[in-house]
Design an enzyme around this catalytic site. Structure first.
Site, PDB file in Angstrom:
ATOM      1  N   ILE A 154       0.839  -1.208   0.000  1.00 37.24           N
ATOM      2  CA  ILE A 154       0.000   0.000   0.000  1.00 37.24           C
ATOM      3  C   ILE A 154       0.870   1.253   0.000  1.00 37.24           C
ATOM      4  O   ILE A 154       0.630   2.193  -0.751  1.00 37.24           O
ATOM      5  CB  ILE A 154      -0.978  -0.015   1.204  1.00 37.24           C
ATOM      6  CG1 ILE A 154      -1.951  -1.187   1.058  1.00 37.24           C
ATOM      7  CG2 ILE A 154      -1.725   1.300   1.329  1.00 37.24           C
ATOM      8  CD1 ILE A 154      -2.771  -1.511   2.294  1.00 37.24           C
ATOM      9  N   THR A 205       2.127   0.447   7.726  1.00 32.14           N
ATOM     10  CA  THR A 205       2.862  -0.702   8.246  1.00 32.14           C
ATOM     11  C   THR A 205       1.914  -1.565   9.066  1.00 32.14           C
ATOM     12  O   THR A 205       0.948  -1.044   9.630  1.00 32.14           O
ATOM     13  CB  THR A 205       4.060  -0.215   9.107  1.00 32.14           C
ATOM     14  OG1 THR A 205       4.674  -1.331   9.729  1.00 32.14           O
ATOM     15  CG2 THR A 205       3.627   0.750  10.195  1.00 32.14           C
ATOM     16  N   ALA A 233      -3.696   2.801   8.380  1.00 28.96           N
ATOM     17  CA  ALA A 233      -3.117   1.447   8.412  1.00 28.96           C
ATOM     18  C   ALA A 233      -3.718   0.615   9.536  1.00 28.96           C
ATOM     19  O   ALA A 233      -4.589  -0.217   9.308  1.00 28.96           O
ATOM     20  CB  ALA A 233      -1.605   1.536   8.549  1.00 28.96           C
ATOM     21  N   ASP A 258      -8.217   6.938  10.119  1.00 27.09           N
ATOM     22  CA  ASP A 258      -9.265   6.010   9.691  1.00 27.09           C
ATOM     23  C   ASP A 258      -9.317   4.795  10.619  1.00 27.09           C
ATOM     24  O   ASP A 258     -10.249   4.014  10.582  1.00 27.09           O
ATOM     25  CB  ASP A 258      -8.982   5.550   8.248  1.00 27.09           C
ATOM     26  CG  ASP A 258     -10.075   4.632   7.708  1.00 27.09           C
ATOM     27  OD1 ASP A 258     -11.263   4.985   7.850  1.00 27.09           O
ATOM     28  OD2 ASP A 258      -9.745   3.571   7.137  1.00 27.09           O
ATOM     29  N   GLU A 263     -11.536  -0.320  18.435  1.00 31.77           N
ATOM     30  CA  GLU A 263     -12.615  -0.205  17.445  1.00 31.77           C
ATOM     31  C   GLU A 263     -13.730  -1.190  17.783  1.00 31.77           C
ATOM     32  O   GLU A 263     -13.436  -2.275  18.286  1.00 31.77           O
ATOM     33  CB  GLU A 263     -12.078  -0.503  16.032  1.00 31.77           C
ATOM     34  CG  GLU A 263     -11.111   0.552  15.543  1.00 31.77           C
ATOM     35  CD  GLU A 263     -10.657   0.327  14.084  1.00 31.77           C
ATOM     36  OE1 GLU A 263     -11.252  -0.535  13.388  1.00 31.77           O
ATOM     37  OE2 GLU A 263      -9.719   1.005  13.651  1.00 31.77           O
ATOM     38  N   HIS A 281     -12.911   3.466   9.792  1.00 27.84           N
ATOM     39  CA  HIS A 281     -12.192   2.335   9.169  1.00 27.84           C
ATOM     40  C   HIS A 281     -12.757   2.041   7.769  1.00 27.84           C
ATOM     41  O   HIS A 281     -13.202   0.939   7.464  1.00 27.84           O
ATOM     42  CB  HIS A 281     -12.263   1.076  10.046  1.00 27.84           C
ATOM     43  CG  HIS A 281     -11.104   0.146   9.811  1.00 27.84           C
ATOM     44  ND1 HIS A 281     -10.488  -0.563  10.804  1.00 27.84           N
ATOM     45  CD2 HIS A 281     -10.429  -0.176   8.671  1.00 27.84           C
ATOM     46  CE1 HIS A 281      -9.498  -1.285  10.295  1.00 27.84           C
ATOM     47  NE2 HIS A 281      -9.445  -1.061   8.997  1.00 27.84           N
ATOM     48  N   GLY A 283     -10.907   2.361   4.991  1.00 29.31           N
ATOM     49  CA  GLY A 283      -9.791   2.122   4.063  1.00 29.31           C
ATOM     50  C   GLY A 283     -10.100   1.170   2.930  1.00 29.31           C
ATOM     51  O   GLY A 283      -9.762   1.438   1.787  1.00 29.31           O
TER      52      GLY A 283
END
Length: 528
Positions: A154, A205, A233, A258, A263, A281, A283
């Site tokens: 990514i 990462t 990430a 994000d 969570e 989240h 992504g």
């Protein structure tokens, strides 16, 4: 019989169709993942399980999964699968690490723009009828230095997009080769250098013990005043409380997140700060990415169930569809060589050395080594398998070494397995002939030539006349029929070996009698 796959989470209809088109039976139950008990009750009927994040594959569920061969996760995170438990049962666990890379990279770029131009706050203000044109003074992206922490799949897409936006890109990634950095057009730097130079920092990462809180209070203090930080990430890469403090003090100009350390994030130290942009989240949340990962996992699982090809497995080496048929006879050979050594081993194993010579050296030797170790350990541990063997060997402190070399023998391909125990060292070598059947060609330096058979007797003896007659007579008296008889010796009158295929199991009493033949050192029944 066609393989059967259960889909227990919402997967696109196109993915269901891929399974069907490939001749696989599909049971599509998108809400089943939430019902652990029902899943445990029926999982035993399936060869494959396709999931997203809702299904939790626990050891309890795996206990009843007697036919399960593969679990496919449509997406990158496999934290909802108990990988050690799946590995112990020989179940391949696959994910789709690249299916949502572009989507995640695009989200990071979008967050960077949102941050630079204060788009979310400006939107709220404008829709409230305020028209605060002078309040939202942004910064240009062009010419700024972007620091990328983690320049893998990514991160490298973000780098390419950023260079297209005329940004200068510096990257910190211990695994990034200088050649790859040059290809991407990024400057490879150490972390402290990145922190000091970057106008915007973006993280790409995985979360490991080394990367947890990589942007700690201490590292945030090393950044440029006015830096902006983007994290699409993993939560936990940034110390959120320390970042809030740096935002409050004005050292960090803004942050776009994000992902969060907890969570779903219903509260977080970053929430409520005017210079923070947050998304839940998202992504990987695009129609294309969701479709991509679903189609990809359906293809991967089908390839494995139908052709033995393994890709993106988290607990086994990858094997292409082209490699699988070539590997198959050598996997059988490696496992049988391991089993031969394992059945003769009576003391603790210290190390195993496997040499691959000739054409087999160009195949996926990691998979062959796993097979050999499984064969070696199974006589002692029963439930070990090709997938779990390397882990089991490591847990027991067994050193496993591989050597690869060009052919130095009469054989086109040769595998030699050497086992070092507390008492001795024993080597056995084998090959695969054109008929695809594994053969044993050398034991302890003595040349023999025998196919592996379900029931065999292995005898080591002194090379003296009369042995074969007595041995055959003894088996005849016991009503045991000899199918094949392979002999070898190191020198006339020296050490000799007999490897004999017999019909049916060999009673212990018969082995005891063989031991009494003059010159016999060892007699052992083997089963393959």
């Amino acid at each position: 019989m066609a393989p059967k796959v259960l889909i227990s989470d919402a997967l696109s209809p196109a993915a269901v169709q891929i399974f069907k088109d490939r001749g696989i039976e599909v049971d599509f139950q998108p809400n089943l993942g939430k019902d652990k008990d029902k899943l445990a009750e029926i999982i035993g009927n399936y060869d494959g399980l396709a999931i997203r994040s809702a299904t939790k594959v626990s050891p309890k569920i795996l206990e009843t999964a007697r036919n399960l061969k593969v679990i496919g996760r449509a997406g990158i995170g496999v934290d909802n699968v108990d990988i050690p438990a799946a590995t112990a049962k020989g179940i391949i666990v696959m994910n789709t690490p690249f299916g949502n890379s572009i989507t995640t990279a695009e989200h990071a770029i979008a967050m960077m723009f949102a941050l630079a131009r204060e788009i979310p706050a400006a939107d709220v203000s404008t829709q409230a009828g305020k028209w605060e044109k002078n309040r939202f003074m942004g910064v240009e992206i062009t010419g700024k230095t972007l620091g990328i922490i983690g320049c893998g799949n990514i991160g490298s897409i973000v780098a390419e997009r950023a260079i297209g936006l005329r940004m200068k890109v510096v990257a910190y990634d211990p695994f990034l080769s200088p050649e790859r950095a040059l290809d991407l057009g990024v400057e490879k730097v150490e972390l402290d250098d990145l922190l000091a130079r970057a106008d915007i920092i973006t993280l790409h990462t995985p979360l490991t013990e080394k990367t947890r809180n990589i942007l700690s209070a201490e590292n945030l203090a090393k950044t440029k005043k006015g830096v902006r930080i983007v994290n699409c990430a993993r939560g936990g890469l940034v110390d959120e409380a320390a970042l809030r403090k740096a935002l409050d003090e004005g050292h960090v100009a803004g942050a776009a997140f994000d992902v969060f350390s907890v969570e779903p994030a219903t509260e977080n130290p970053l929430f409520g700060h005017p210079n923070v942009v947050c998304t839940p989240h998202l992504g990987a949340a695009t129609t294309e990415a969701q479709e991509n990962v679903a189609l990809q996992i359906a293809e991967q699982m089908s390839d494995y169930l139908l052709r033995g090809a393994i890709s993106n497995a988290v607990n086994f080496p990858s094997i292409t569809a082209e490699e699988a048929p070539k590997l198959k006879p050598f996997i059988a050979l490696a496992e049988k060589l391991g089993s031969f050594a394992g059945q003769l081993t009576e003391s603790g194993i210290k190390s195993v050395h496997i040499t691959y010579e000739g054409s087999v050296a160009h195949l996926k030797t990691k998979a062959l080594t796993s097979a050999a170790i499984a064969g070696l350990l199974r006589p002692m541990l029963q439930d070990v398998n090709v997938v779990s063997a390397p882990v089991v060997a490591k847990e027991r402190g067994i050193v496993v070494e591989e050597t690869i070399r060009e052919a130095e023998h009469d054989y086109d391909a040769l595998i030699t397995l050497t086992v070092v125990t507390e008492r001795q060292e024993r080597s056995v070598a084998g090959t695969v002939f054109a008929n695809g059947r594994p053969r044993i060609v050398n034991i302890k330096g003595i040349t023999v030539d025998a196919e592996f058979a379900p029931s065999m007797i292995y005898v080591t003896n002194e090379d003296k006349p009369g042995f074969i007659g007595r041995f055959a007579g003894l088996l005849g008296d016991a009503g045991i029929n000899i199918a094949t008889f392979a002999l070898g010796r190191d020198a006339p009158g020296g050490s000799a070996i007999a490897l004999v295929e017999v019909d049916g199991a060999v009673p212990g009493a018969v082995l005891d009698k063989i031991q009494t033949i003059p010159g016999v050192k060892q007699a052992k029944a083997l089963a393959f």
